[in-house]
Motif scaffolding. Structure first.
Motif: not given
Ligand code: XCC
Ligand code: SF4
Length: 625
Positions: A85, A88, A92, A157, A187-188, A191-192, A194-195, A215
């Motif tokens: 994170r 990431t 970001a 994505s 962004d993919r 987001a992934e 974070m998932h 990332t």
């Protein structure tokens, strides 16, 4: 009980910093150094990365008596998730900055702004070609429109890989495919991550780290690279020029405006407004001799590279710049802007102005700047600064020292032009051993280090060993203040660098831009590897972030390593609580991607490590010493 403040000489290597730290203490103003003292000792669990707040069954922390969180996650999983994170967040930041440039280009194409324009058409056409857009016989607007589409799609994505992977050597791309590290969309990947790090998803530390690398690669080869390339297209590709640095660039008899943050979109407009005769006249009417724009951090780097505006300072100078009492306005966009600047501005006549909806500061004057209103808003901001000049308290002004000269503006295009149009002379200089290798020193200040001691110390050691140094971000001002960004600095370099840089009239330490401009270094490495028909990990190159602090620096470090570049850090990220993660970072990655991190707080020892690495890589390429 409050701790005794440390002597200012221990906090920074710079005299301008010492003077302002003493002034701050006299005036009762707190700085990051004071707050670090209040915050230490830090929480051990957080430092080791073994605390988790990812759900409300916790928060959990791993101890010998409690080796698993409530959900059962162990130290490896928790550290990997936290680090994932962390990286990431950095990816970001850079990438959202890159997206802002696409939006400006889109506004230009759609005729929604006349404040911005396409300045480097040739570069736009070249980029379009690289990402597979037909340019033959088409108007620049049509080409730009397709570039906008392609780059927006890089954030989505629907792609198998981001567009600039066209620059990556074949071997590296194949390796990423094999490892599942190919960045598909910015962004993919974000987001992934974070998932994956939600409770109950990716509970295998090495697997999480592979995605962290993916990332980070989306940042380096897409978000940041798009940011750099489109900034060049819109504001011009940098060419070498002279400027200066340190707090001495502030002018006693002028309206001083500092631009701070990262994106040139706002700061370029502030500069343009400050150069308008009507506003200069307004300043003169109040007794000022003109309007002086100075740079801080990376927005400063952006304007320095392209417009030659002087640098007031790097990260740990941002508070101190205001403490001179000579700053009428600090205009910020986003990232690395300490919220304390608002409070410090309040202690003076200084106006603190934020300009982005996504980076607002309580207590600031807010302007909502967009492509369609940028220039008009910038003029209003400059007017506010001019008015503030009348409120300046001369008795509190102290501008320490005289500015130091620096040379800037080394884009890859400029370097290739200086080399006569191709990279061949550089390849030859490396083959001959005049330039034994190259290291990019990038990143921040961190009050945990004596400011710039590592940044400058490492650069000096490397050039002695005939290793060319490229600097970006906050290392720029450090190198500049140390006199390393001048052609005369070859006197501090080894014989090979002295010969090559001397012949070209360039410094042995080249200013390569802002933090997103580390993408320029990636591109250069890829081009060198392609020229030699090898992978990036075969090159005698390295990267370092000696005094790093930010999530973005971690993302940069990780995309460098994943691209095959051996990367030094002055201190570790919060991962030491997991042996698995730590071993992967400093060793295991070598087997996976052909490079790893190395942690070393001593600049002399770090330079030795680079030396050893470069020797081995030269040998691998069949090059003699
Ligand atoms: Fe920030 Fe880019 Fe670090 Fe400086 S160097 S403190 S991230 S401004 Ni990137
Ligand atoms: Fe604790 Fe697991 Fe929740 Fe993290 S995810 S807070 S380790 S229960």
């Amino acid at each position: 009980m409050a701790k005794e403040p440390r002597p200012v000489e221990e906090l920074s290597i710079w005299e301008d910093a010492h003077k302002m730290l003493i002034k701050a203490r006299k005036e009762g103003i707190e700085t990051a150094h004071d707050r670090l003292d209040q915050q230490t000792p830090h929480c051990k669990f957080c430092e080791l990365g073994v605390s988790c707040r990812n759900c409300t069954m916790g928060p959990c922390k791993i101890t010998p008596k409690a080796p698993r969180g409530v959900c059962g996650a162990d130290a490896d999983v928790i550290v990997a998730r936290n680090f994932g994170r962390f990286v990431t967040g950095g990816a970001a930041g850079h990438s959202d900055h890159g997206r802002d440039l696409i939006e400006v280009l889109e506004a230009i194409v759609e005729g929604q702004t006349s404040d911005y324009k396409i300045t480097d058409e040739e570069k736009l056409i070249r980029i379009a070609g690289e990402i597979g857009i037909n340019t033959e016989g088409r108007s620049i607007k049509d080409i730009a429109s397709d570039v906008v589409e392609c780059f927006f799609a890089d954030f989505g994505s629907r792609k198998k890989e981001v567009a600039f992977l066209s620059r990556v050597p074949r071997k590296r791309k194949d390796l990423w495919t094999k490892l599942g590290m190919t960045p598909r969309g910015v962004d993919r990947e974000i987001a992934e991550m974070m998932h994956r790090t939600h409770m109950g998803c990716d509970n295998d530390a090495p697997n999480t780290l592979v995605h962290a690398a993916r990332t980070a690669l989306a940042d380096g080869w897409a978000g940041s690279m798009i940011g750099t390339e489109l900034s060049d297209v819109i504001f011009g590709t940098p060419t070498p020029s002279m400027s200066h640095a340190n707090l001495g660039i502030l002018k006693r008899d002028q309206v001083n405006i500092l631009v701070h943050g990262h994106n040139p979109v706002v700061s370029e407009m502030i500069l343009a407004a400050a150069r308008e005769p009507e506003l200069v006249e307004k300043a003169k009417a109040l007794g000022a001799s003109g309007i002086n724009i100075g740079g801080l951090c990376c927005t400063g780097n952006e304007l320095l590279m392209r417009q030659g505006i002087p640098m007031a300072g790097n990260h740990l100078m941002t508070e101190l710049a205001i403490i001179t009492g000579a700053v009428e306005a600090v205009v910020v966009d986003y990232q690395c802007i300490m919220p304390s600047l608002v409070q410090i501005s309040d202690c003076y006549h200084t106006k603190f102005i934020d300009t982005a909806q996504k980076a607002r500061f309580t207590g600031a004057i807010h302007f909502d700047i967009h492509p369609h209103n940028a220039m008009e808003q910038a003029r209003e901001i400059v007017r506010i600064a001019i008015k503030a000049y009348a409120e300046r308290d001369d008795s509190r002004v102290d501008i320490p020292g005289d500015p130091v000269d620096i040379m800037t503006g080394f884009s890859n295009e400029a370097v290739i032009a200086a080399l006569g149009g191709t990279l061949d002379p550089l390849v030859k200089a490396i083959a001959d051993g005049d330039i034994r290798g190259a290291v990019g020193i990038v990143g921040c200040n961190n009050p945990k280090f004596k400011q710039d001691s590592m940044n400058v110390g490492l650069a000096k050691e490397l050039i002695k060993k005939d290793i060319l140094v490229l600097v970006t971000g906050c290392v720029t001002t450090a190198a500049g203040k140390a006199g390393l960004l001048l052609p005369e600095a070859i006197d501090m370099a080894g014989p090979g660098l002295k010969k090559i840089c001397g012949a070209l009239g360039i410094p042995p330490v080249l200013h390569y831009g802002s933090c997103v401009d580390n993408a320029r270094i990636l591109q250069l490495c890829a081009a060198l590897a392609n020229a030699l028909g090898v992978d990036i990990s075969d090159l005698p190159v390295g990267a370092s972030s000696p005094e790093w602090y930010s999530e973005k620096a971690a993302a940069i470090g990780l995309y460098a390593v994943a691209s095959g570049i051996y990367t030094h850090l002055g201190h570790p990220p919060h991962i030491l609580g997991s042996e698995t993660v730590t071993n992967l970072a400093v060793a295991g990655l070598e087997d996976l991607v052909g490079a790893s991190f190395v942690i070393e707080p001593d600049p002399v020892k770090a330079a030795e490590l680079f030396d050893t690495r470069i020797k081995a890589k030269r040998k691998g390429l069949g090059l003699s010493e």
